[in-house]
Design an enzyme around this catalytic site. Structure first.
Site, PDB file in Angstrom:
ATOM      1  CB  THR A 108      -0.902   0.009   1.247  1.00 49.74           C
ATOM      2  OG1 THR A 108      -1.665  -1.186   1.252  1.00 49.74           O
ATOM      3  CG2 THR A 108      -1.838   1.220   1.240  1.00 49.74           C
ATOM      4  CG  HIS A 109       1.715   5.338  -2.540  1.00 47.35           C
ATOM      5  ND1 HIS A 109       3.023   5.737  -2.361  1.00 47.35           N
ATOM      6  CD2 HIS A 109       1.003   6.462  -2.813  1.00 47.35           C
ATOM      7  CE1 HIS A 109       3.093   7.052  -2.538  1.00 47.35           C
ATOM      8  NE2 HIS A 109       1.884   7.512  -2.805  1.00 47.35           N
ATOM      9  N   PRO A 110       0.772   5.356   0.656  1.00 45.61           N
ATOM     10  CG  PRO A 110       1.118   7.551   1.433  1.00 45.61           C
ATOM     11  CD  PRO A 110       0.037   6.569   1.073  1.00 45.61           C
TER      12      PRO A 110
END
Ligand SMILES: Cc1cc2nc3c(=O)[nH]c(=O)nc-3n(C[C@H](O)[C@H](O)[C@H](O)COP(=O)(O)OP(=O)(O)OC[C@H]3O[C@@H](n4cnc5c(N)ncnc54)[C@H](O)[C@@H]3O)c2cc1C
Length: 296
Positions: free
Chosen positions: A269-271
């Site tokens: 998952t970003h960020p």
């Protein structure tokens, strides 16, 4: 207030805390680096952090005399590189290690032997030399962490129930709760070199971790040692914001026996900070350690 402190794990955590409470702090250590058993990049990162925070670091220092009363006024005379120096302050914190409290308990009467350093002698099942008597935790010479003492309990509990649970080969993760944290699982570079273990080194600065940028906490680095004749992760170090949490993600992967490519190829998952592990394991191993791999 102006405390003086010692430069091991406990000493550096409390030095930074006291400094941030507003004290003037001096760290005194007889070695040439803070946490001298750790890799040079770790100790160097801590040195720069402490210098930036205004903590005085006195290395290669031998304490000659201490006078006064901690909490009121103390004077420390030390020798550093052949020169005598005097420090004055209000408090002294001695964080020079812990000794086992095994004197005067009559353990010898019970047939419980001690090691030459005063710890209760145990085998890998945590049995003492006296049948039916067990020892756990620091007094049994286990690595000095709460989670290890808790694991020792599980070892003895299982063995009392007829199992054969041993301490041999277990993971010993740890986190030094400075800000940023210093966390490690598995081999450091120094340990790998001392053991003649070849490795590929993956390393990125925290500036390369996007979450660290959003937090404006880009101090430090992530690094991992990966075996050369396979993709197994041998060790991981974080000097990073929430480094202990990042390290635990790698630890779980190590327990599961996942190759480093699992992080490289995962959709993270970003960020998040753990997203940084994708960046770490996508980076190129350093030339120095590629040479070492060939030499092995
Ligand atoms: C400042 C500091 C910070 C730390 N931070 C961390 C950390 O962040 N994470 C971590 O994992 N570890 C940390 N540690 C280490 C951790 O506290 C120890 O490793 C852990 O407490 C060891 O557990 P233990 O049960 O073996 O011993 P202890 O917690 O020391 O427990 C031993 C108990 O035995 C009692 N006792 C001693 N002698 C006798 C006797 N003769 N009769 C009866 N009772 C006796 C003591 O009073 C004590 O309650 C830290 C240690 C310090 C000093």
């Amino acid at each position: 207030m102006s405390p003086c402190d010692w430069g091991g794990y406990v000493g550096i955590e409390l030095s930074q805390a006291m400094r941030r409470f507003g004290s003037k702090v001096s760290v005194i250590d007889r070695n040439d680096r803070l946490l001298h058993r750790e890799d040079d990049d770790v100790t160097e990162a801590l040195r720069r952090l402490f210098e930036d925070e205004g903590i005085d670091i006195l290395l290669n220092a031998q304490i000659k005399r201490i006078s006064g009363k901690s909490g009121q006024s103390v004077k420390i005379v030390l020798e550093q590189n052949g020169l005598e120096k005097t420090l004055e302050g209000s408090h002294v914190l001695v964080a020079a290690g812990r000794t086992p409290n095994t004197e005067g308990l009559g353990l010898d009467l019970a047939g419980v032997e001690l090691t030459n350093r005063g710890y209760v002698k145990v085998n890998e099942r945590l049995e003492t030399t006296s049948p039916g008597i067990w020892a756990i935790g620091e007094v049994a010479g286990s690595p000095q962490f709460t989670h290890i003492s808790i694991d020792d309990f599980r070892v003895v509990r299982d063995n009392l129930a007829g199992g054969n649970h041993v301490t041999t080969g277990r993971q010993v993760p740890f986190c030094v709760f400075t800000d940023p944290e210093f966390a490690r699982i598995g081999l450091s570079e120094k340990e790998a070199k001392a053991q003649g273990v070849a490795y590929r080194l993956f390393k990125i600065p925290m500036e390369g971790v996007l979450r660290a940028r959003t937090l404006s906490e880009t101090r430090g680095f992530l690094k991992a040692l990966v075996e050369t004749d396979g993709d197994r992760i041998l060790g991981f170090t974080a000097v990073a914001v929430d480094g202990g949490e990042i390290m635990s993600s790698v630890q779980i992967a190590m327990i599961a026996g996942l190759p480093y490519t699992a992080f490289r190829d995962a959709v993270l998952t970003h960020p998040t900070l753990v997203e940084g592990l994708g960046a770490l394991f996508s980076s190129e191993p350093s030339a120095q350690n590629q040479r070492m791999r060939m030499a092995h």
